[in-house]
Design an enzyme around this catalytic site. Structure first.
Site, PDB file in Angstrom:
ATOM      1  N   GLY A 111       0.767  -1.239   0.000  1.00  0.00           N
ATOM      2  CA  GLY A 111       0.000   0.000   0.000  1.00  0.00           C
ATOM      3  C   GLY A 111       0.796   1.285   0.000  1.00  0.00           C
ATOM      4  O   GLY A 111       0.239   2.359   0.235  1.00  0.00           O
ATOM      5  N   VAL A 112       2.104   1.211  -0.299  1.00  0.00           N
ATOM      6  CA  VAL A 112       2.927   2.430  -0.276  1.00  0.00           C
ATOM      7  C   VAL A 112       3.100   3.046  -1.661  1.00  0.00           C
ATOM      8  O   VAL A 112       3.715   4.110  -1.793  1.00  0.00           O
ATOM      9  CB  VAL A 112       4.326   2.145   0.346  1.00  0.00           C
ATOM     10  CG1 VAL A 112       4.188   1.700   1.788  1.00  0.00           C
ATOM     11  CG2 VAL A 112       5.093   1.101  -0.472  1.00  0.00           C
ATOM     12  N   GLY A 113       2.585   2.392  -2.710  1.00  0.00           N
ATOM     13  CA  GLY A 113       2.697   2.942  -4.063  1.00  0.00           C
ATOM     14  C   GLY A 113       3.802   2.329  -4.892  1.00  0.00           C
ATOM     15  O   GLY A 113       4.336   2.974  -5.805  1.00  0.00           O
ATOM     16  N   LYS A 114       4.142   1.062  -4.614  1.00  0.00           N
ATOM     17  CA  LYS A 114       5.210   0.394  -5.367  1.00  0.00           C
ATOM     18  C   LYS A 114       4.884   0.312  -6.853  1.00  0.00           C
ATOM     19  O   LYS A 114       5.746   0.563  -7.697  1.00  0.00           O
ATOM     20  CB  LYS A 114       5.445  -1.019  -4.824  1.00  0.00           C
ATOM     21  CG  LYS A 114       5.911  -1.088  -3.397  1.00  0.00           C
ATOM     22  CD  LYS A 114       6.199  -2.518  -2.966  1.00  0.00           C
ATOM     23  CE  LYS A 114       4.966  -3.388  -2.996  1.00  0.00           C
ATOM     24  NZ  LYS A 114       3.954  -2.973  -2.004  1.00  0.00           N
ATOM     25  N   THR A 115       3.640  -0.037  -7.170  1.00  0.00           N
ATOM     26  CA  THR A 115       3.262  -0.221  -8.570  1.00  0.00           C
ATOM     27  C   THR A 115       3.354   1.085  -9.344  1.00  0.00           C
ATOM     28  O   THR A 115       3.879   1.113 -10.469  1.00  0.00           O
ATOM     29  CB  THR A 115       1.839  -0.787  -8.669  1.00  0.00           C
ATOM     30  OG1 THR A 115       1.791  -2.066  -8.022  1.00  0.00           O
ATOM     31  CG2 THR A 115       1.419  -0.963 -10.119  1.00  0.00           C
ATOM     32  N   SER A 116       2.869   2.178  -8.775  1.00  0.00           N
ATOM     33  CA  SER A 116       2.951   3.479  -9.454  1.00  0.00           C
ATOM     34  C   SER A 116       4.396   3.886  -9.680  1.00  0.00           C
ATOM     35  O   SER A 116       4.756   4.394 -10.753  1.00  0.00           O
ATOM     36  CB  SER A 116       2.226   4.550  -8.634  1.00  0.00           C
ATOM     37  OG  SER A 116       0.844   4.286  -8.572  1.00  0.00           O
ATOM     38  N   ASP A 161       3.783  -9.736  -7.981  1.00  0.00           N
ATOM     39  CA  ASP A 161       2.793  -9.744  -6.903  1.00  0.00           C
ATOM     40  C   ASP A 161       1.594 -10.592  -7.336  1.00  0.00           C
ATOM     41  O   ASP A 161       1.024 -10.344  -8.393  1.00  0.00           O
ATOM     42  CB  ASP A 161       2.345  -8.312  -6.609  1.00  0.00           C
ATOM     43  CG  ASP A 161       1.497  -8.207  -5.345  1.00  0.00           C
ATOM     44  OD1 ASP A 161       0.998  -9.257  -4.885  1.00  0.00           O
ATOM     45  OD2 ASP A 161       1.344  -7.094  -4.830  1.00  0.00           O
ATOM     46  N   ASN A 199       7.111   8.086  -0.362  1.00  0.00           N
ATOM     47  CA  ASN A 199       5.967   8.472  -1.181  1.00  0.00           C
ATOM     48  C   ASN A 199       4.877   9.131  -0.337  1.00  0.00           C
ATOM     49  O   ASN A 199       4.832   8.975   0.880  1.00  0.00           O
ATOM     50  CB  ASN A 199       5.419   7.221  -1.873  1.00  0.00           C
ATOM     51  CG  ASN A 199       4.507   7.538  -3.037  1.00  0.00           C
ATOM     52  OD1 ASN A 199       4.510   8.652  -3.564  1.00  0.00           O
ATOM     53  ND2 ASN A 199       3.706   6.571  -3.447  1.00  0.00           N
TER      54      ASN A 199
END
Length: 414
Positions: free
Chosen positions: A100-105, A127, A351
Site C-alpha cells: 500500500g505504499v505505491g510500489k506499482t505506481s 505480486d 511516497n
C-alpha cells in the site's frame, strides 16, 4: 535537497480525466489535467530554476471552475536518473516495500521514463495481486507479454499468472501416464515404494502445487530473461514486487533451492549406490541419470539467478515507503534483510508526502507533524540514512495511464 511542493485545493476532481501536456519554456514544463470540457488554463511562469506542473479541471455541467493545482520542485539530480539510464547493458530494477505504499505506481512510472529515454523496457509484476493493469489503464492479464500503448520506445508489461502456472504444473506432473511424484521417486530408485503406497493416493496430494509456487514462477521468469531470445531486446527490466514477506522469500529462494537440490542429489547418490545392481537388471540406469542431470541443470540456473540478484553492476533494489513510523520501521528491517542477502540497495523513495501549505487545517497540521517525525527517523536510522532519499509528493489525482505515469515519473525520477 528540497522536497517537491504542491499547492492544492480540496475540491473533488471529475471522475473522468483527460490529459494535456505542453511546454512553457526550455527550463520549465507544464502538465494540465482536464475533465470533459476542452479548456486549459495555463499557469503563471515560475522562475527558470523550477519545474512547474499544473492541473486544472472544468466541470461542464455545473460550469464551476476548480482551482489550479501546481507542483514545483527544483531542477536537480535527486534520484540520480542519469546514472540509471546511462549505458546499453541490461539492468534490472526491483521496487519493493510494505503493502500500500505505491510500489506499482513508482515501478510503472520508472518503466515509462526508461522507455521515453530510449530503452526498450519490460515491467514485470511478481505480486500475486496484480495492479499493473490498473496502473496503465490497460488489460495486461494472461501471463504473456503485452505492449503498453503510449511511450516513445517499446514498453512491454507482464503480469505473471499463478493460476496458469498451477495448471501447467498439474499437467506436467501427470504427463506420460504417471504422476510427477512417482517419476521423481522412481528417479530416486524408490518406485516400488510408490506402487505400494498407490492406494493411499498420495500422488494426488503431492501433485498439487506446493507453497511458494508464486515465487518459483517469478524465478523461472528471471531464468527466461537470462536465457530466452524472446527477451533479448530489453535493456531495462523493472520488477513490481509483492509486499515485503513475499519478496524476501523470492530473493532467498535461489539459495534454498541450491541447498535443497544439493541434498537431494547426495541422497540419490547414496540410494543409487545401494540399489545399482537392481537398476542394472531392469535397464533403467539411463533414466535415473537423466533425472539427476535435470536437477543439476536446475541447480546451475539457481546459482545464475542468485548471482544476478547480487550483481552490483546490473541489479538494484529500490525500497518504497511512506512517511509513517510503521512503514519506516518495516523499511529498515527490509534493508537489513536485503543486506544479509547481499542484494544491492541505493535508493529509498518516500511516497505520499504532504505538500507545504500556508494555512493548515487541524488534521493536515497533525498529519504533517507525524510525517516529519517519520522523516527524522529515516535520517537517524542506521540502515536507511545512507541511501539516496527521493521524496515523492502526495497528489490529488489518481495516477492511471501513461500520461499520468509520465507526470509523476518526471517528479520522482530526476
Amino acid at each position: 535537497m528540497a522536497p517537491a511542493t504542491i499547492i492544492s485545493s480540496s475540491s473533488l476532481l471529475s471522475p473522468s480525466l483527460g490529459y494535456l501536456f505542453s511546454a512553457t519554456n526550455s527550463r520549465t514544463g507544464s502538465v494540465g489535467f482536464l475533465a470533459s470540457a476542452p479548456k486549459f488554463h495555463a499557469p503563471n511562469p515560475l522562475t527558470a530554476t523550477t519545474t512547474s506542473i499544473s492541473l486544472s479541471t472544468v466541470r461542464k455541467t455545473s460550469r464551476r471552475l476548480l482551482q489550479v493545482r501546481s507542483v514545483a520542485a527544483p531542477v536537480e539530480d535527486v534520484a540520480g536518473f542519469n546514472d540509471m539510464v546511462s549505458g546499453t547493458q541490461r539492468k534490472y530494477y526491483m521496487l519493493g516495500g510494505k503493502g500500500g505504499v505505491g510500489k506499482t505506481s513508482c515501478a510503472a512510472s520508472l518503466a515509462v521514463k526508461f522507455a521515453n529515454s530510449g530503452h526498450p523496457t519490460l515491467v514485470v509484476s511478481t505480486d500475486p495481486a496484480h495492479s499493473l493493469s490498473d496502473s496503465f489503464a490497460q488489460d495486461l492479464t494472461g501471463g504473456t507479454l503485452v505492449q503498453v500503448e503510449g511511450p516513445d520506445c517499446p514498453l512491454f508489461a507482464l503480469e505473471l499468472n499463478p493460476e496458469k502456472a498451477r495448471e501447467e504444473f498439474r499437467t506436467a506432473s501427470q504427463q506420460n501416464g504417471g504422476t510427477g511424484v512417482k517419476d521423481f521417486m522412481e528417479g530416486m530408485g524408490l518406485g516400488m515404494l510408490v506402487d505400494q503406497l498407490g492406494e493411499l493416493k498420495l500422488g494426488e496430494l503431492l501433485d498439487t502445487p506446493p507453497p511458494g509456487l508464486d515465487e518459483a514462477i517469478a524465478i523461472s521468469k528471471v531464468i527466461q530473461f537470462l536465457e530466452s531470445e524472446e527477451y533479448n531486446m530489453f535493456t531495462r527490466i523493472v520488477f513490481d514486487t509483492a509486499p515485503t514477506g513475499h519478496t524476501l522469500r523470492l530473493l532467498s529462494l535461489p539459495d534454498f533451492l541450491d541447498a535443497s537440490i544439493g541434498k537431494i542429489l547426495k541422497l540419490r547418490q547414496k540410494i543409487s549406490s545401494a540399489t545399482s545392481a537392481i537398476k542394472s537388471v531392469f535397464g533403467q540406469e539411463e533414466n535415473r541419470q537423466d533425472a539427476a542431470d535435470k536437477l543439476e541443470k536446475l541447480r546451475e540456473r539457481m546459482i545464475k539467478v542468485r548471482e544476478l540478484f547480487r550483481d552490483v553492476d546490473s541489479t538494484e533494489f529500490v525500497i518504497v515507503t511512506i512517511p509513517t513510523v510503521m512503514a519506516v520501521s518495516e523499511s529498515s528491517r527490509l534493508r537489513s534483510s536485503l543486506e544479509k542477502e547481499n542484494v544491492p540497495v541505493k535508493r529509498l523513495i518516500v511516497n505520499q508526502i504532504l505538500p507545504p501549505s500556508v494555512s493548515d487545517c487541524k488534521f493536515c497540521a497533525m498529519k504533517r507533524k507525524d510525517q516529519m517525525r517519520a522523516l527524522d527517523m529515516i535520517q537517524d536510522d542506521q540502515e536507511l540514512s545512507t541511501l539516496r532519499l527521493i521524496k515523492a509528493p502526495l497528489v490529488d489525482v489518481e495516477i492511471r495511464g501513461v500520461p499520468a505515469l509520465k507526470f509523476i515519473g518526471d517528479i520522482i525520477w530526476k
